[in-house]
Design a protein around this motif. Structure first.
Motif, short mmCIF file in Angstrom:
data_model
loop_
_atom_site.label_atom_id
_atom_site.label_comp_id
_atom_site.label_asym_id
_atom_site.label_seq_id
_atom_site.Cartn_x
_atom_site.Cartn_y
_atom_site.Cartn_z
N ASP A 99 0.82 -1.22 0.00
CA ASP A 99 0.00 0.00 0.00
C ASP A 99 0.85 1.26 0.00
OD1 ASP A 99 0.85 -0.53 2.64
OD2 ASP A 99 -0.69 0.84 3.41
N ASN A 100 2.10 1.13 0.40
CA ASN A 100 2.96 2.31 0.45
C ASN A 100 3.67 2.46 -0.90
OD1 ASN A 100 5.28 3.99 0.84
ND2 ASN A 100 5.02 3.73 3.06
N ASP A 101 3.28 3.52 -1.64
CA ASP A 101 3.80 3.69 -3.00
C ASP A 101 5.32 3.82 -3.02
OD1 ASP A 101 1.42 3.44 -4.23
OD2 ASP A 101 0.96 5.59 -4.24
N ALA A 102 5.86 4.50 -2.05
CA ALA A 102 7.31 4.69 -1.99
C ALA A 102 8.01 3.34 -1.86
CB ALA A 102 7.67 5.59 -0.82
N HIS A 103 7.46 2.48 -0.98
CA HIS A 103 8.05 1.15 -0.80
C HIS A 103 7.95 0.35 -2.08
CE1 HIS A 103 7.78 1.12 3.88
NE2 HIS A 103 8.35 2.21 3.38
N GLU B 38 7.92 1.46 -5.03
CA GLU B 38 8.90 1.95 -6.00
C GLU B 38 10.29 1.42 -5.68
OE1 GLU B 38 8.73 6.17 -6.73
OE2 GLU B 38 10.65 6.09 -7.82
N ASP C 123 -2.35 -2.01 -4.55
CA ASP C 123 -2.05 -1.28 -3.30
C ASP C 123 -3.07 -1.48 -2.19
OD1 ASP C 123 -4.13 0.14 -4.31
OD2 ASP C 123 -3.03 2.04 -4.54
N GLN D 89 -8.03 -5.81 -1.00
CA GLN D 89 -9.14 -6.21 -1.86
C GLN D 89 -8.67 -6.39 -3.30
OE1 GLN D 89 -12.17 -7.15 -0.76
NE2 GLN D 89 -12.32 -7.85 -2.87
N ASP E 237 2.48 -7.49 1.69
CA ASP E 237 2.61 -6.69 2.92
C ASP E 237 1.48 -7.11 3.86
OD1 ASP E 237 3.43 -4.87 4.78
OD2 ASP E 237 2.95 -3.08 3.60
N ARG F 150 -0.02 -5.01 6.62
CA ARG F 150 -1.02 -3.97 6.90
C ARG F 150 -1.45 -3.34 5.60
NH1 ARG F 150 -2.69 -2.18 11.52
NH2 ARG F 150 -3.07 -0.12 10.66
N LEU F 151 -2.68 -3.65 5.25
CA LEU F 151 -3.20 -3.19 3.96
C LEU F 151 -4.56 -2.55 4.14
CD1 LEU F 151 -2.39 -6.37 1.86
CD2 LEU F 151 -1.25 -4.16 1.63
N PRO F 152 -4.90 -1.59 3.30
CA PRO F 152 -6.25 -1.05 3.38
C PRO F 152 -7.28 -2.10 2.96
CG PRO F 152 -4.78 0.40 2.13
CD PRO F 152 -4.07 -0.89 2.30
N LYS F 153 -8.49 -1.89 3.43
CA LYS F 153 -9.66 -2.71 3.08
C LYS F 153 -9.57 -4.15 3.57
CE LYS F 153 -11.28 0.15 -0.66
NZ LYS F 153 -10.96 0.57 -2.00
N ASP G 239 -7.03 -6.99 5.24
CA ASP G 239 -5.74 -7.16 5.90
C ASP G 239 -4.88 -8.21 5.17
OD1 ASP G 239 -4.27 -6.52 8.45
OD2 ASP G 239 -4.30 -8.72 8.52
N THR H 256 7.27 -7.08 5.05
CA THR H 256 6.57 -6.11 5.91
C THR H 256 7.55 -5.36 6.81
OG1 THR H 256 4.92 -5.93 7.67
CG2 THR H 256 6.16 -7.96 7.59
#
Lengths: 591, 151
Positions: free
Chosen positions: B17-21, B23, B42, B45, B72, B74-77, B79, B102
């Protein structure tokens, strides 16, 4: 008296030496109970600091104390029954014995006095007779017989008369010794005086005044002594009779006491004490025997409830705090002990319930704290990884001379640092919500919402948003600064999550429900699907990474509402038809 | 033994979910000797949709089944652990190696991940040179050294 000593020695044997003050044992139990209660209180307040072994040890000590008390009560009960019986029997016997001794002494005194009187009387009589004989012989020698006869005959008759009277008196006195009532109601002095006053005597003794006076005096003295002796005898007889009847009464009393004790009376059947005081000691032995029997059965009555109580305490000690003695209705020491125990057990049960509740709350708090630290450590590491990662990439890009990429790397670093500082600020705010609680005040919700809208005018204008606030919403009783944060967060979310190109519209309204105020903040955004609704309130939880935010806002909102004993939930279908955040607030103190 | 033997680049699904990671991962793999394609989603779901070909990920050509999944937690929507559980309880997807990547080094996460049959668990290193080395090793190990089930 030897029998008393024997009886006392028997009673003393094995009984009095076992006497221990029961109160000391009971105080011991009470003190230990108090200690245990203290331990429980400490345990309740700081469970981690109190070793449960200490509580167990306290319970063991209480059990030992109760056991000690049980033994003491048993010994005490034995002692009490016997000592009471013995004391009253000994008192009665001792007093009746004393009476008897006194009576006997008086009787002996009276007897010796009587003997003295008798011998005196005999001596006087002999002396008198001798004198009169001498007188007569002298007269016979001096004058002619006729004259002598004429002169002395009445006197001789009088002497005979007096002699007869003396004999009568003497007989009467003798009769005193064999227990018959002497003289009836007549005073012997009157009778003696009657003799002294008789005219014949006066006439005859006119010429012999000296003799007459002496005789009268002697008679009077003797009669007085006699009267004294008779009175004393009467008194001593009365005393003897009293002593006898007392002794008899003592016997009857004893009998009755035994009868009362064993449930039937046999007063009629017992007459022995009149015969002999030693019978009393027999009765005492019987009393002892009956006492032992009483104790034997009485102990059973005392010990059984104590054993039951001990069992109940054991079960209580094992954690069954619903245990009660069942003997609280008794009027004796066991009843007192049972009531004390019951009140202790009630207290323990209550404390235990409080303790359970407390432990539950503590566990919940602990879990919350664990989740919090886990989330925080995980989430705060993330931007650090980004920063160090892009510094590495930046170095490479600079080495390769790729300035464009290097600039992007620096943007990422700066964004990560901003995220981190925001996260820290928000976390600080979140932790402050739990720690710093402003006193609640009453304030109109409508005014507060208008304030919030003014504060957010920048964002509202930027997005071309509309915020509608219901007029004259009821007042709430809450921490005003915190509620302002709630409204601000929800309004901000409502605007922020509405897709670009669509003008956000937020509506705030409230209505009373169940003594509280149900508030709604609704938007026309994308909505939140029911399956995600519970997650969004979690710390750092974010549904959409495209929209900036730290994921702390809703956690904060939930926390504030919960601190006000309220609930918060989302009403939304998540299909682009907006969502409503609903929460309840107190209207007045205690609601 | 070499991935080249398959004749196609190795496909990696990155759930991050972390765009920087994301990349950082992508740029690490760009320098990789093993040819690879990274597909990035990201949230949890989207990961499930991709793996089970639902929603916007129905197109198999555009979104092919990955040879390995970097997941990863911890993810949105949805887990990460739930995503893992779903992958490992489905007959078709459970053979795919799943590497948990993670920032969390919590015992609970590690235990739960293996409980759900994660194939590996690695913690993102704070130091970038180590991060890069880890990505190199992961690529070699899972995409070259490891005998994969799809062969």
């Amino acid at each position: 008296m030897g029998a008393f000593a024997l009886v006392i020695a028997l009673a003393d044997f094995r009984l009095f030496d076992r006497f221990v003050p029961e109160n000391r044992a009971l105080r011991d139990v009470e003190a230990r109970s108090a200690l245990l209660l203290q331990s429980y209180y400490r345990y309740m307040l700081t469970p981690s600091l109190v070793d449960t072994d200490v509580l167990d040890a306290d319970l063991v000590l209480i059990r030992q104390s109760l056991e000690r008390y049980r033994r003491v009560v048993a010994a005490q009960a034995q002692k009490q029954v016997l000592a009471d019986g013995l004391a009253s029997a000994i008192d009665t016997l001792e007093s009746s014995g004393n009476e008897m001794i006194l009576a006997r002494r008086q009787f002996e005194q009276a007897d010796s006095l009587l003997r003295q009187l008798e011998s005196q009387l005999t001596r006087v009589f002999d002396h008198y007779r001798g004198k009169v004989s001498d007188d007569i012989a002298g007269a016979m020698r001096a004058s002619d017989w006729e004259e002598l006869t004429a002169r002395y005959l009445p006197e001789l008759r009088m002497i005979e008369n007096v002699h007869r009277l003396y004999l009568e008196l003497f007989l009467e006195i003798r009769q005193l010794r064999i227990g018959e009532a002497p003289f009836g109601d007549t005073d012997p002095r009157e009778r003696v005086a009657a003799i002294g006053n008789s005219s014949t005597l006066l006439e005859i003794y006119e010429a012999n005044a000296g003799k007459r006076a002496w005789l009268a005096t002697q008679v009077l003295i003797m009669s007085e002594k006699m009267q004294d002796a008779v009175t004393r005898f009467r008194d001593s007889r009365k005393a003897a009779e009293f002593a006898l009847s007392t002794a008899e009464q003592a016997g009857i009393d004893l009998n009755q006491a035994i009868g009362d004790a064993i449930g039937f009376t046999q007063a009629e059947g017992w007459t022995g004490l009149r015969e002999s005081l030693y019978m009393a000691s027999l009765i005492l032995l019987l009393t002892l025997l009956v006492g032992y029997l009483l104790i034997y059965f009485g102990l059973d009555r005392m010990l059984r409830p104590l054993e039951q109580l001990q069992m109940v305490i054991t079960r209580l000690g094992k954690g069954d705090f619903k245990q009660r003695s069942g003997d609280a209705g008794r009027g004796d020491e066991i009843g007192r002990l049972a009531r004390a125990f019951d009140s202790m057990a009630e207290q323990l049960e209550e404390n235990n319930l409080q303790k359970q509740e407390f432990i539950k709350q503590l566990e919940e708090k602990n879990m919350e704290l664990e989740r919090f630290t886990y989330t925080v450590s995980h989430e705060l590491k993330s931007p650090l990884v980004t920063v160090s990662g892009f510094i590495g990439l930046l170095r490479k890009d600079l080495a390769a001379g790729d300035r464009e990429k290097a600039a992007l790397d620096m943007d990422k670093i700066s964004a990560a640092i901003t995220t981190m500082s925001r996260q820290l600020e928000d976390l600080l705010e979140l932790s402050r919500v739990g720690r710093v609680i402003n006193p609640p005040t009453r304030f109109p919700l409508t005014d507060l919402c208008h304030e919030v809208v003014q504060m957010m005018q920048g964002l509202i204008d930027e997005r071309g948003a509309m915020v509608e606030i219901e007029d004259e919403m009821p007042e709430v009783y809450a921490d005003q600064a915190r509620i302002r944060e709630v409204i601000k967060n929800l309004v901000e979310n409502g605007i922020k999550f509405t897709p670009a190109g669509c003008s956000p519209r937020v509506e705030i309204g409230a209505e009373p429900r169940d003594d509280r105020l149900l508030c709604r903040v609704c938007d026309n955004g994308p909505g939140i699907e029911p399956r995600y609704q519970s997650r969004v309130f979690g710390l750092f939880e974010r549904l959409d990474n495209a929209i900036p935010g730290t994921g702390v806002g809703l956690a904060l909102v939930k926390r504030i509402v919960e601190i006000h004993d309220g609930d918060i939930w989302i009403e939304s279908r998540g299909d682009g038809q907006g969502s409503c955040f609903c929460f309840t607030l107190p209207i007045h103190r205690g609601s | 033994m070499n991935a080249d033997a398959v004749g196609e680049p190795l496909k990696l699904l990155l759930v991050e979910d972390n765009d920087a990671h994301a990349e950082m991962v992508k740029r690490s793999f760009e320098q990789h000797k093993v040819s690879n394609v990274i597909y990035h989603v990201d949230d949890g779901q989207k990961a499930l949709d991709y793996i089970f070909r639902e929603g916007e990920y129905v197109d198999e050509e555009k979104y092919p089944s990955p040879h390995c999944i970097l997941l990863d937690l911890r993810l949105p929507k949805v887990d990460g652990l739930e995503v893992l559980r779903r992958i490992k309880t489905d007959d078709n997807t459970r053979k795919t190696p799943v590497v948990i990547l993670t920032t969390s080094s919590a015992d609970k996460d590690i235990a739960q991940s293996y409980e759900y049959h994660a194939n590996s668990y690695v913690v993102k290193p704070m130091d970038f040179s180590k991060f890069e080395a880890l990505m190199q090793d992961l690529g070699f190990y899972w995409l070259a050294w490891n005998q994969n089930p799809w062969r």
